[in-house]
Design a protein around this motif. Structure first.
Motif, mmCIF file in Angstrom:
data_model
loop_
_atom_site.group_PDB
_atom_site.id
_atom_site.type_symbol
_atom_site.label_atom_id
_atom_site.label_comp_id
_atom_site.label_asym_id
_atom_site.label_seq_id
_atom_site.Cartn_x
_atom_site.Cartn_y
_atom_site.Cartn_z
ATOM 1 N N THR A 27 7.022 -2.393 -10.575
ATOM 2 C CA THR A 27 8.229 -2.159 -9.782
ATOM 3 C C THR A 27 8.218 -0.751 -9.185
ATOM 4 O OG1 THR A 27 9.531 -1.383 -11.676
ATOM 5 C CG2 THR A 27 9.574 -3.757 -11.194
ATOM 6 N N ARG A 28 7.322 0.109 -9.672
ATOM 7 C CA ARG A 28 7.233 1.485 -9.167
ATOM 8 C C ARG A 28 6.224 1.601 -8.029
ATOM 9 N NH1 ARG A 28 6.407 5.513 -13.774
ATOM 10 N NH2 ARG A 28 7.268 6.922 -12.214
ATOM 11 N N CYS A 29 5.595 0.477 -7.638
ATOM 12 C CA CYS A 29 4.627 0.475 -6.533
ATOM 13 C C CYS A 29 5.335 0.547 -5.187
ATOM 14 C CB CYS A 29 3.801 -0.812 -6.565
ATOM 15 S SG CYS A 29 2.806 -1.023 -8.027
ATOM 16 N N ASP A 30 4.616 0.991 -4.185
ATOM 17 C CA ASP A 30 5.142 1.038 -2.815
ATOM 18 C C ASP A 30 4.515 -0.110 -2.034
ATOM 19 O OD1 ASP A 30 5.539 1.569 -0.065
ATOM 20 O OD2 ASP A 30 5.776 3.713 -0.489
ATOM 21 N N SER A 31 5.250 -1.200 -1.861
ATOM 22 C CA SER A 31 4.696 -2.398 -1.232
ATOM 23 C C SER A 31 4.318 -2.182 0.232
ATOM 24 C CB SER A 31 5.644 -3.581 -1.381
ATOM 25 O OG SER A 31 6.859 -3.334 -0.723
ATOM 26 N N ALA A 32 4.999 -1.293 0.933
ATOM 27 C CA ALA A 32 4.635 -1.032 2.329
ATOM 28 C C ALA A 32 3.241 -0.404 2.406
ATOM 29 C CB ALA A 32 5.668 -0.122 2.987
ATOM 30 N N LEU A 33 2.939 0.538 1.510
ATOM 31 C CA LEU A 33 1.602 1.136 1.486
ATOM 32 C C LEU A 33 0.553 0.116 1.059
ATOM 33 C CD1 LEU A 33 2.198 4.698 -0.031
ATOM 34 C CD2 LEU A 33 1.838 4.060 2.361
ATOM 35 N N ILE A 34 0.897 -0.750 0.117
ATOM 36 C CA ILE A 34 -0.028 -1.796 -0.308
ATOM 37 C C ILE A 34 -0.346 -2.715 0.857
ATOM 38 C CG2 ILE A 34 -0.275 -3.865 -1.748
ATOM 39 C CD1 ILE A 34 1.306 -2.348 -3.928
ATOM 40 N N ASP A 35 0.665 -3.172 1.553
ATOM 41 C CA ASP A 35 0.456 -4.074 2.693
ATOM 42 C C ASP A 35 -0.408 -3.428 3.768
ATOM 43 O OD1 ASP A 35 2.004 -5.974 1.398
ATOM 44 O OD2 ASP A 35 3.808 -5.557 2.599
#
Length: 77
Positions: A27-35
């Motif tokens: 939940t502490r990940c940044d999904s925009a950066l992952i995408d």
């Protein structure tokens, strides 16, 4: 670099200790950066000429997207 940065907050405990990948709070990940990072990896690999940096990025892409990452609702903070 985007994929490494996307998990930065999840990779350390409050006391500064390293957190194993399996124990990271997704939940502490940044999904925009992952995408964004995964899209770049797919683009690079589609060229069919992977070098050492592309291979390292592909490994980071796998680490940033285990089955629990998306289901746990990574944030876009």
């Amino acid at each position: 670099m985007l994929l490494s940065e996307s998990r930065r907050a999840a990779r350390t405990a409050p006391d500064g200790a390293a957190v194993l990948l399996a124990d990271q709070d997704r939940t502490r990940c940044d999904s925009a950066l992952i995408d964004e990072g995964q899209a770049l990896v797919r683009c690079c690999l589609s060229l069919g000429r992977p070098g050492p940096h592309q291979i390292q990025a592909a490994i980071n892409a796998v680490h940033s997207d285990p089955p629990t990452a998306r289901s746990s609702g990574c944030t876009t903070s």
